[in-house]
Design a protein around this motif. Structure first.
Motif, PDB file in Angstrom:
ATOM      1  N   GLN A  16      66.505 -13.676  77.592  1.00 35.77           N
ATOM      2  CA  GLN A  16      67.584 -13.067  78.385  1.00 35.77           C
ATOM      3  C   GLN A  16      68.090 -11.888  77.568  1.00 35.77           C
ATOM      4  O   GLN A  16      68.681 -12.063  76.518  1.00 35.77           O
ATOM      5  N   ASP A  17      67.807 -10.696  78.020  1.00 36.98           N
ATOM      6  CA  ASP A  17      68.134  -9.474  77.281  1.00 36.98           C
ATOM      7  C   ASP A  17      69.508  -8.963  77.694  1.00 36.98           C
ATOM      8  O   ASP A  17      69.735  -8.625  78.850  1.00 36.98           O
ATOM      9  N   TYR A  18      70.420  -8.920  76.739  1.00 31.78           N
ATOM     10  CA  TYR A  18      71.780  -8.450  76.992  1.00 31.78           C
ATOM     11  C   TYR A  18      72.002  -7.004  76.555  1.00 31.78           C
ATOM     12  O   TYR A  18      73.105  -6.492  76.691  1.00 31.78           O
ATOM     13  N   ARG A  19      70.969  -6.371  76.022  1.00 34.43           N
ATOM     14  CA  ARG A  19      71.137  -4.985  75.562  1.00 34.43           C
ATOM     15  C   ARG A  19      71.613  -4.104  76.711  1.00 34.43           C
ATOM     16  O   ARG A  19      71.138  -4.215  77.831  1.00 34.43           O
ATOM     17  N   GLY A  20      72.567  -3.232  76.402  1.00 33.80           N
ATOM     18  CA  GLY A  20      73.116  -2.327  77.402  1.00 33.80           C
ATOM     19  C   GLY A  20      74.318  -2.892  78.134  1.00 33.80           C
ATOM     20  O   GLY A  20      75.054  -2.148  78.779  1.00 33.80           O
TER      21      GLY A  20
ATOM     22  N   GLY B 157      84.417  -4.490  75.132  1.00 23.52           N
ATOM     23  CA  GLY B 157      83.991  -3.245  75.770  1.00 23.52           C
ATOM     24  C   GLY B 157      82.872  -2.521  75.049  1.00 23.52           C
ATOM     25  O   GLY B 157      82.397  -1.486  75.517  1.00 23.52           O
ATOM     26  N   GLY B 158      82.436  -3.054  73.918  1.00 25.13           N
ATOM     27  CA  GLY B 158      81.349  -2.422  73.173  1.00 25.13           C
ATOM     28  C   GLY B 158      79.995  -2.701  73.814  1.00 25.13           C
ATOM     29  O   GLY B 158      79.775  -3.776  74.372  1.00 25.13           O
ATOM     30  N   GLU B 159      79.101  -1.726  73.733  1.00 21.53           N
ATOM     31  CA  GLU B 159      77.767  -1.904  74.298  1.00 21.53           C
ATOM     32  C   GLU B 159      76.888  -2.699  73.349  1.00 21.53           C
ATOM     33  O   GLU B 159      76.792  -2.385  72.171  1.00 21.53           O
ATOM     34  N   LEU B 160      76.252  -3.746  73.870  1.00 26.68           N
ATOM     35  CA  LEU B 160      75.359  -4.563  73.052  1.00 26.68           C
ATOM     36  C   LEU B 160      74.076  -3.789  72.795  1.00 26.68           C
ATOM     37  O   LEU B 160      73.467  -3.244  73.713  1.00 26.68           O
ATOM     38  N   GLN B 161      73.668  -3.732  71.546  1.00 31.54           N
ATOM     39  CA  GLN B 161      72.499  -2.961  71.139  1.00 31.54           C
ATOM     40  C   GLN B 161      71.262  -3.802  70.891  1.00 31.54           C
ATOM     41  O   GLN B 161      70.156  -3.349  71.134  1.00 31.54           O
ATOM     42  N   VAL B 162      71.435  -5.014  70.373  1.00 29.79           N
ATOM     43  CA  VAL B 162      70.271  -5.804  69.963  1.00 29.79           C
ATOM     44  C   VAL B 162      70.263  -7.240  70.476  1.00 29.79           C
ATOM     45  O   VAL B 162      69.338  -7.980  70.206  1.00 29.79           O
ATOM     46  N   THR B 163      71.258  -7.662  71.222  1.00 32.22           N
ATOM     47  CA  THR B 163      71.377  -9.065  71.602  1.00 32.22           C
ATOM     48  C   THR B 163      70.382  -9.465  72.687  1.00 32.22           C
ATOM     49  O   THR B 163      70.381  -8.915  73.775  1.00 32.22           O
TER      50      THR B 163
END
Length: 115
Positions: free
Chosen positions: A47-51, A57-63
């Protein structure tokens, strides 16, 4: 009313001699095991949460969540190794339906943690 398709993730223990997980997790290095999925069906492996945005409010980069492995580990907790319970059913988790497979769970060599 039709039944909703169910995802499956067969699992096995991971830990022991020569296993690269030993280097990542000290508990595994001391003989502990972690269940991991060895295949899956009806769901995606990751399950890709990036973006997406976190609660601040921060954008997820690697999760990215390794769904199949997380479910395999949770199942081991209720199966209890010595009780010889062959199957655990996880209820309530809203998994992303899809056509994931075992290859999706393998990290590419060039992205490996160990050299």
């Amino acid at each position: 009313e039709g039944r909703r398709p169910r995802g499956t993730a067969p699992a096995d223990g991971c830990g022991g001699r020569g296993d690269h997980l030993r280097q990542l997790r000290p508990s595994v290095a001391h003989g502990a095991q972690v269940n991991v999925a060895i295949d899956l069906s009806g769901t995606e492996a990751i399950q890709d949460y990036r973006g997406q945005r976190d609660t601040e409010g921060g954008e997820l980069q690697v999760t990215a969540l390794a769904i199949a492995d997380e479910l395999a580990s949770a199942a081991e907790l209720v199966q209890n190794k010595l009780d010889t319970v062959p199957v655990a059913i996880v209820r309530g988790y809203r998994y992303p339906m899809g056509e994931g497979n075992a290859r999706d769970m393998v990290r590419a060599v060039d992205r490996g943690l160990f050299i």
